[in-house]
Structures are given as structure tokens and as C-alpha cells.
Design a protein around this motif. Structure first.
Motif, PDB file in Angstrom:
ATOM      1  N   PRO A  51      12.675 -11.809 -31.897  1.00  0.00           N
ATOM      2  CA  PRO A  51      13.793 -10.878 -32.046  1.00  0.00           C
ATOM      3  C   PRO A  51      13.395  -9.411 -32.051  1.00  0.00           C
ATOM      4  O   PRO A  51      14.268  -8.543 -31.951  1.00  0.00           O
ATOM      5  N   ALA A  52      12.103  -9.104 -32.162  1.00  0.00           N
ATOM      6  CA  ALA A  52      11.673  -7.709 -32.155  1.00  0.00           C
ATOM      7  C   ALA A  52      10.826  -7.382 -30.928  1.00  0.00           C
ATOM      8  O   ALA A  52      10.110  -6.380 -30.912  1.00  0.00           O
ATOM      9  N   ALA A  53      10.900  -8.217 -29.881  1.00  0.00           N
ATOM     10  CA  ALA A  53      10.083  -7.996 -28.686  1.00  0.00           C
ATOM     11  C   ALA A  53      10.387  -6.639 -28.060  1.00  0.00           C
ATOM     12  O   ALA A  53      11.530  -6.178 -28.050  1.00  0.00           O
ATOM     13  N   GLN A  54       9.340  -6.009 -27.547  1.00  0.00           N
ATOM     14  CA  GLN A  54       9.481  -4.733 -26.845  1.00  0.00           C
ATOM     15  C   GLN A  54       8.588  -4.763 -25.607  1.00  0.00           C
ATOM     16  O   GLN A  54       7.593  -5.483 -25.553  1.00  0.00           O
ATOM     17  N   ALA A  55       8.943  -3.956 -24.598  1.00  0.00           N
ATOM     18  CA  ALA A  55       8.181  -3.937 -23.351  1.00  0.00           C
ATOM     19  C   ALA A  55       7.932  -2.511 -22.898  1.00  0.00           C
ATOM     20  O   ALA A  55       8.775  -1.620 -23.084  1.00  0.00           O
ATOM     21  N   ALA A  56       6.778  -2.310 -22.283  1.00  0.00           N
ATOM     22  CA  ALA A  56       6.391  -1.013 -21.736  1.00  0.00           C
ATOM     23  C   ALA A  56       6.062  -1.180 -20.262  1.00  0.00           C
ATOM     24  O   ALA A  56       5.288  -2.067 -19.890  1.00  0.00           O
ATOM     25  N   VAL A  57       6.661  -0.351 -19.411  1.00  0.00           N
ATOM     26  CA  VAL A  57       6.445  -0.403 -17.963  1.00  0.00           C
ATOM     27  C   VAL A  57       5.548   0.770 -17.584  1.00  0.00           C
ATOM     28  O   VAL A  57       5.950   1.931 -17.718  1.00  0.00           O
ATOM     29  N   THR A  58       4.349   0.484 -17.123  1.00  0.00           N
ATOM     30  CA  THR A  58       3.399   1.552 -16.815  1.00  0.00           C
ATOM     31  C   THR A  58       3.759   2.261 -15.509  1.00  0.00           C
ATOM     32  O   THR A  58       4.583   1.782 -14.727  1.00  0.00           O
ATOM     33  N   ALA A  59       3.087   3.365 -15.295  1.00  0.00           N
ATOM     34  CA  ALA A  59       3.155   4.009 -13.989  1.00  0.00           C
ATOM     35  C   ALA A  59       2.417   3.140 -12.976  1.00  0.00           C
ATOM     36  O   ALA A  59       1.595   2.296 -13.340  1.00  0.00           O
ATOM     37  N   ALA A 114       9.406   5.130 -11.723  1.00  0.00           N
ATOM     38  CA  ALA A 114      10.283   4.529 -12.730  1.00  0.00           C
ATOM     39  C   ALA A 114      11.445   3.850 -12.007  1.00  0.00           C
ATOM     40  O   ALA A 114      12.581   4.305 -12.029  1.00  0.00           O
ATOM     41  N   ASP A 115      11.127   2.754 -11.318  1.00  0.00           N
ATOM     42  CA  ASP A 115      12.108   2.040 -10.500  1.00  0.00           C
ATOM     43  C   ASP A 115      13.236   1.490 -11.379  1.00  0.00           C
ATOM     44  O   ASP A 115      12.978   0.658 -12.255  1.00  0.00           O
ATOM     45  N   PRO A 116      14.473   1.918 -11.169  1.00  0.00           N
ATOM     46  CA  PRO A 116      15.583   1.432 -12.007  1.00  0.00           C
ATOM     47  C   PRO A 116      15.730  -0.086 -11.971  1.00  0.00           C
ATOM     48  O   PRO A 116      16.057  -0.700 -12.990  1.00  0.00           O
ATOM     49  N   ALA A 117      15.477  -0.695 -10.792  1.00  0.00           N
ATOM     50  CA  ALA A 117      15.592  -2.154 -10.700  1.00  0.00           C
ATOM     51  C   ALA A 117      14.538  -2.836 -11.571  1.00  0.00           C
ATOM     52  O   ALA A 117      14.821  -3.847 -12.229  1.00  0.00           O
ATOM     53  N   LEU A 118      13.330  -2.289 -11.595  1.00  0.00           N
ATOM     54  CA  LEU A 118      12.274  -2.863 -12.427  1.00  0.00           C
ATOM     55  C   LEU A 118      12.610  -2.701 -13.907  1.00  0.00           C
ATOM     56  O   LEU A 118      12.411  -3.622 -14.704  1.00  0.00           O
ATOM     57  N   LEU A 119      13.133  -1.553 -14.282  1.00  0.00           N
ATOM     58  CA  LEU A 119      13.506  -1.336 -15.684  1.00  0.00           C
ATOM     59  C   LEU A 119      14.631  -2.275 -16.097  1.00  0.00           C
ATOM     60  O   LEU A 119      14.635  -2.812 -17.213  1.00  0.00           O
ATOM     61  N   ALA A 120      15.591  -2.488 -15.195  1.00  0.00           N
ATOM     62  CA  ALA A 120      16.690  -3.410 -15.500  1.00  0.00           C
ATOM     63  C   ALA A 120      16.169  -4.838 -15.641  1.00  0.00           C
ATOM     64  O   ALA A 120      16.597  -5.579 -16.535  1.00  0.00           O
ATOM     65  N   TRP A 121      15.245  -5.230 -14.753  1.00  0.00           N
ATOM     66  CA  TRP A 121      14.649  -6.561 -14.842  1.00  0.00           C
ATOM     67  C   TRP A 121      13.894  -6.732 -16.160  1.00  0.00           C
ATOM     68  O   TRP A 121      14.026  -7.757 -16.838  1.00  0.00           O
ATOM     69  N   THR A 122      13.126  -5.726 -16.525  1.00  0.00           N
ATOM     70  CA  THR A 122      12.359  -5.798 -17.774  1.00  0.00           C
ATOM     71  C   THR A 122      13.287  -5.890 -18.975  1.00  0.00           C
ATOM     72  O   THR A 122      13.043  -6.651 -19.916  1.00  0.00           O
ATOM     73  N   SER A 123      14.361  -5.117 -18.948  1.00  0.00           N
ATOM     74  CA  SER A 123      15.322  -5.149 -20.047  1.00  0.00           C
ATOM     75  C   SER A 123      15.952  -6.532 -20.178  1.00  0.00           C
ATOM     76  O   SER A 123      16.139  -7.046 -21.294  1.00  0.00           O
ATOM     77  N   ASP A 124      16.258  -7.149 -19.043  1.00  0.00           N
ATOM     78  CA  ASP A 124      16.836  -8.498 -19.069  1.00  0.00           C
ATOM     79  C   ASP A 124      15.840  -9.504 -19.636  1.00  0.00           C
ATOM     80  O   ASP A 124      16.194 -10.383 -20.443  1.00  0.00           O
ATOM     81  N   ASP A 143       0.812  -1.213   0.000  1.00  0.00           N
ATOM     82  CA  ASP A 143       0.000   0.000   0.000  1.00  0.00           C
ATOM     83  C   ASP A 143       0.847   1.265   0.000  1.00  0.00           C
ATOM     84  O   ASP A 143       0.437   2.288  -0.539  1.00  0.00           O
ATOM     85  N   HIS A 144       2.013   1.180   0.604  1.00  0.00           N
ATOM     86  CA  HIS A 144       2.872   2.367   0.696  1.00  0.00           C
ATOM     87  C   HIS A 144       4.282   2.013   0.218  1.00  0.00           C
ATOM     88  O   HIS A 144       5.258   2.099   0.954  1.00  0.00           O
ATOM     89  N   ASP A 145       4.381   1.604  -1.011  1.00  0.00           N
ATOM     90  CA  ASP A 145       5.666   1.210  -1.572  1.00  0.00           C
ATOM     91  C   ASP A 145       6.525   2.446  -1.794  1.00  0.00           C
ATOM     92  O   ASP A 145       6.108   3.392  -2.466  1.00  0.00           O
ATOM     93  N   PRO A 146       7.744   2.483  -1.207  1.00  0.00           N
ATOM     94  CA  PRO A 146       8.574   3.694  -1.306  1.00  0.00           C
ATOM     95  C   PRO A 146       9.330   3.822  -2.614  1.00  0.00           C
ATOM     96  O   PRO A 146       9.972   4.835  -2.856  1.00  0.00           O
ATOM     97  N   ARG A 147       9.307   2.820  -3.465  1.00  0.00           N
ATOM     98  CA  ARG A 147      10.105   2.869  -4.681  1.00  0.00           C
ATOM     99  C   ARG A 147       9.563   3.901  -5.654  1.00  0.00           C
ATOM    100  O   ARG A 147       8.357   4.140  -5.713  1.00  0.00           O
ATOM    101  N   PRO A 148      10.452   4.516  -6.437  1.00  0.00           N
ATOM    102  CA  PRO A 148       9.990   5.515  -7.412  1.00  0.00           C
ATOM    103  C   PRO A 148       9.153   4.866  -8.503  1.00  0.00           C
ATOM    104  O   PRO A 148       9.225   3.659  -8.733  1.00  0.00           O
TER     105      PRO A 148
END
Length: 552
Positions: free
Chosen positions: A405-413, A384-394, A377-382
Motif C-alpha cells: 500500500p505504500a509502493a512508490q516508483a521513480a522513472v530515471t532519465a 519524461a514520456d507522459p505515456a511511460l509515466l502513466a504506465w508507471t502510475s498504473d 538508438d534514436h528514440d524520439p520520445r521525450p
């Protein structure tokens, strides 16, 4: 006389039937009271006769579809039916009306697919009920005993050495054997799981892919280098999902000629046992994924998924949308059918998601893949969490290497409540549409694309209200159609570039004077004043709605 005592530990729950049927036969469209409800009977119901219904029934409403099923649906729910199965039709409004009716009467709603036959749906559901044990509670020990009995019977009928594994390769039951067992079987029993090198061989050679495809019984050749004798394998399937496998290792004598037929029947029996095993990890995952897809599609309440995941429905959630579109180059190896490729991608995403967060869940929907990441309920992470973006990129990197080979991902707010996941999914879809214009880009967060997403929402609103437009700009569209000209697109690019003639002319591969002429001609035809900021804004919005008016 006292009323009958309620069933406190039912042998068969609605979730068992949903797990078995979801996929090839039905879609779970609504579950207002969840799926941890006792199921006691299956009844085929005519639209005008629901008198045979009693509490705890799965009602199969035949003879009507779509909105025509509203009245029998409500009647069945009010009679105490746990769930009602109906044929749906392409009318989205009709399906939504059925969902509202299900919520009103409290019955779960199952939409029967066009290719499914009523007798198939009834047979699967009744099979689960018919094999119910006489005791109220179906314990893990009882399920294990059933599988032990099955493997011993199989060993007698085939003359082979039998083992049953779950979808992760863990050994659930095995037959008695002597010194004829090979190294793979010996290591599987000692370690309670198939050795990783043999698992890799099965994956790489396409054995698991073929087992997932249906009821094919496969002959797996000997691999002396891996310590494996010849085997015959059958997939244990339910609802289009691979729950496990049955393996028959050849011993001192060849397997019996009827082995494939025997294995096919045994796999169907084993599916019943595995579906009925309480809290089976593979089935829990299947149910989580079904509820996640249902929530994203707006057909299952957030509370059902929250109960499965053990999270609060009032907690926040982030949605990651993944587009598995094909690229110009495909990965090495045999091409996969789209459905199988999405299934493999979902498995990869599930593994990555579980490693990142215990409550994360992946789901397939409308040809795309989504990962839901519930938070506190009160998650302190920003946002655009850098860890989440890094995980998604991986994750996208893995998908690009092995499947798309052309997969893409979008991380919502971050959405403030789990119930807002469908809205977040819509945002992810808009983000993926923007990302598609930049195929070399793999991952984007909402802040990266915020302006484009908001603009897309504004344009959608304008499309829904076609009367809101400047008729003066319609002249450009008509002129371009009549003369094969390009005034609308040229004017939009000129406005986007703040009047930088040289830059726009270079992009269009024309002389700057040609662009100036087009802009002057557009002004003459429309009468707009390019020095007026409001007229410029209206022109930029409306030209983006015009076919051919989008910037190249």
C-alpha cells in the motif's frame, strides 16, 4: 587424424544450468561470453589441482573462497572451463576481483551461496547432463514425447488422470482418459489452457502461492460449482522458480496412497524436461530477469542481456525503480512473506512491462524491484514520456491495491547505452530516497527530482572527502550535543527559507524571537557572515551532512 567435430547443437547449454541453479544455490556474477555455450561435464576442483579440467566443463572450486579462489578460477578458465563456481564472501572488493578475473579468462562466474551445499550444486548440474539425449539436437518434439511418457507413467502409478501445465496454465501434456474427466480438464484440453475461473480460484485460495514455496504436494478439494473434482497438485520447481504444475484428477476410484511421494519425484523429473525445452517462454523470462538483475548489480555485461532481449547494447535504456515498502495499512487477505511478496510484485510488473514494450524486463535486486525499458538508438520520445509515466502510475496503483500500500516508483532519465543501466539504477535509488519523504506521492520522473538527486550526489562526494569542510561549523554540532540545543537545524531552515523568520518559526512551533536568538547565537559561535553568498552556500551544504541538521 582429424580433430573431433565441434558440437553445433549441444543438448545442454550453460543457460540450462544457470536457470536451474540461480536463486537458492548460486548467483550469476559474470558471463563474459554469454550463456549459450555447450556444457559437457561437471568437475570438482581442488585449489592446487586443475589437471582434471577439460574444455566445456563446469568447475566447482572447493576449499577456498573469495580472493583465495582467484588462482584456481584463472587456471580453470585458461583450461577451457565454460563456468567456474566458487564461494564468495562479504568482501565486495574481493567479489569484484573475481569478476575481473572471469572477464580475463572468459569463464562465467557462479557465486555459490552460503546455505547451498556443494553436493546440491553438483547434483543438479549432473542431473541435467545425465539425462541428455544421445542425439546432438534436443528438439521440441523430443521434449514433448518425454512429458507424454511421464504422464502415462504417473497415471498408472497414481490411478488418477494426469496433466502437466506450464507456469501460465497452458497444458503441455496429458494422460489418456475416459468419460471420468471433469469439466475443468475437458476445457483445459480443448482450449490448451486451464479455464480462467478455476485459475482465479487457485490464485485466490493460495494454491499457487504454496506451490511456489517448495516441494509441497497439495490436496485441492472438489469445486462442483466450477466443474472440478478433487485434485492433487505438485509444483515443478527449478532455481526457486515455478516452471509448471502436475495435476492428478481423481477418477472413479480414490488416488493411490503413494500419490504425494510419486508426484514429488515426477515434479523433479519434469523440471529437467522443462529446463531443457529450447526457447521455453517461462525459462526465457527467468533468464532475462537473471541477466537484468546481474546487469543492474554490475556483475553481467550488457551484451548478455541485449542478446536475450534481441536489442542493441548500444541502444538507450530507461530504468524504473519501485520501492515496495510497507504502509500503515496492509491489503486485505493473508500476509505474505517479504520474498513471496516481491516475487508476486515482480510477476505483476512483468505482465505490465510486456504489455507496454516487448523488450521490457522486470528484475528483483536488494529488496527492490526494477523495470528496464530498452529503447532504440534514436528514440524520439521525450525524456519524461507522459505515456511511460502513466504506465508507471498504473503499475504502482495495482501494487498498492494488491501487495504494497505504500509502493512508490521513480522513472530515471534515459541512459544513452544499456551498459549504463547500473548508473541509472543508482539514480533511481536516490530518487526513491527523496520520494520516501512524501509517502502520498506515488510516481516521480527525473526532472521532478533532478535538483534533489544532484544535491544528494554532491553530498555523497563530500562524505567521501571528509577533509572538505568548514571547521567553524563543527562548533555548532559540538554545542548542540553539549547543551541539547538545536542551532544547526534552526540555522539550516533559516537559510533554506531565505531568512523568512515567521515561516520557519511556525514550522518549528517556536516564537519568532526564539528563532532570531538561535540564528544570532549560531553566528556568534561560528563567525560566518550570512550576507556572504559563498559562506551561506558552504553552510547549507555542510549542515545537510550534519546529524540532525537535515530539515524536518
Amino acid at each position: 587424424m582429424a580433430p573431433p567435430s565441434p558440437v553445433t547443437h549441444p543438448a545442454v547449454l550453460l543457460r540450462h544450468v544457470v536457470t536451474a541453479l540461480a536463486g537458492p544455490f548460486v548467483d550469476l556474477l559474470a558471463a563474459p561470453r554469454g550463456v549459450e555455450l555447450p556444457l559437457e561435464a561437471v568437475a570438482i576442483v581442488e585449489p592446487d589441482d586443475t589437471t582434471a579440467l577439460r574444455p566445456g566443463t563446469l568447475a566447482l572450486v572447493i576449499g577456498v573462497r573469495g580472493r583465495a579462489a582467484l588462482r584456481p578460477l584463472l587456471a580453470a578458465g585458461r583450461a577451457g572451463a565454460v563456468a567456474v563456481a566458487v564461494r564468495t564472501d562479504p568482501d565486495a572488493a574481493g567479489t569484484e576481483a573475481l569478476r575481473r578475473a572471469a572477464a580475463e579468462c572468459g569463464a562465467a562466474l557462479l557465486g555459490v551461496r552460503e546455505e547451498a551445499r556443494w553436493e546440491q550444486v553438483a547434483a543438479v548440474a549432473r542431473t541435467l547432463l545425465d539425462v541428455a539425449p544421445p542425439t546432438a539436437e534436443f528438439t521440441e518434439q523430443q521434449a514433448h514425447g518425454d512429458l507424454l511418457s511421464l504422464v502415462q507413467t504417473l497415471a498408472t502409478l497414481t490411478g488418477g488422470i494426469i496433466s502437466i501445465e506450464d507456469a501460465a496454465g497452458r497444458v503441455l501434456a496429458y494422460s489418456r482418459s475416459d468419460d471420468q474427466v471433469d469439466e475443468v480438464r475437458r476445457m483445459s484440453i480443448l482450449g490448451h489452457a486451464c479455464p480462467e475461473d478455476y485459475l482465479s480460484f487457485l490464485r485466490d485460495s493460495g494454491v499457487y502461492a504454496r506451490l511456489r514455496a517448495g516441494e509441497e504436494v497439495l490436496d485441492v478439494p472438489e469445486r462442483a460449482d466450477l466443474g472440478a473434482r478433487r485434485r492433487t497438485a505438485a509444483g515443478i520447481m527449478a532455481g526457486g522458480r515455478l516452471l509448471g504444475t502436475i495435476w492428478t484428477q481423481e477418477g472413479a476410484v480414490p488416488l493411490a496412497g503413494r500419490t504425494p511421494e510419486v508426484l514429488r519425484g515426477a515434479a523433479r523429473l519434469a523440471a529437467v524436461h522443462l529446463i531443457r525445452r529450447p526457447r521455453d517462454p517461462a525459462l526465457d523470462t527467468a533468464l532475462r530477469e537473471e541477466f537484468a538483475a546481474g546487469l543492474l548489480a554490475g556483475r553481467v555485461p550488457a551484451g548478455s542481456l541485449a542478446a536475450c532481449l534481441g536489442v542493441s547494447p548500444d541502444g538507450a535504456v530507461t530504468v524504473v525503480g519501485i520501492d515496495l515498502r510497507d504502509g500503515p495499512e496492509q491489503p486485505a487477505g493473508p500476509a505474505l512473506a517479504p520474498a513471496l511478496r516481491r516475487s508476486r510484485a515482480a510477476e505483476i510488473a512483468s505482465v505490465h512491462a510486456a504489455a507496454y514494450r516487448r523488450t521490457a524486463v522486470a528484475a528483483q535486486l536488494d529488496g527492490r524491484l526494477y523495470v528496464l525499458l530498452p529503447e532504440g538508438d534514436h528514440d524520439p520520445r521525450p525524456a519524461a514520456d507522459p505515456a511511460l509515466l502513466a504506465w508507471t502510475s498504473d503499475l504502482v496503483g495495482t501494487l498498492r491495491t494488491h501487495l504494497a500500500p505504500a509502493a512508490q516508483a521513480a522513472v530515471t532519465a534515459r541512459a544513452p547505452r544499456l551498459a549504463e543501466a547500473p548508473k541509472a539504477r543508482g539514480t533511481a535509488d536516490r530518487m526513491l530516497a527523496v520520494l520516501a519523504r512524501s509517502p502520498d506521492r506515488t510516481v516521480a520522473s527525473y526532472p521532478d527530482l533532478r535538483a534533489s538527486v544532484v544535491l544528494g550526489e554532491v553530498l555523497e562526494l563530500l562524505d567521501e572527502h571528509p577533509g572538505i569542510h568548514d571547521p567553524a561549523l563543527d562548533v555548532l554540532t559540538a554545542y548542540d550535543r553539549k547543551h541539547g540545543a538545536d542551532l544547526a537545524a534552526s540555522l539550516l531552515l533559516y537559510l533554506d527559507a531565505f531568512g523568512d523568520v515567521a515561516r520557519v518559526a511556525e514550522r518549528l512551533h517556536i516564537h519568532p524571537n526564539t528563532l532570531r536568538h538561535r540564528v544570532r547565537r549560531a553566528v556568534e559561535l561560528t563567525g560566518i557572515d550570512l550576507d556572504d553568498p559563498e559562506q551561506r552556500l558552504v553552510a547549507m551544504l555542510q549542515l545537510r551532512r550534519t546529524p540532525g541538521g537535515h530539515p524536518a
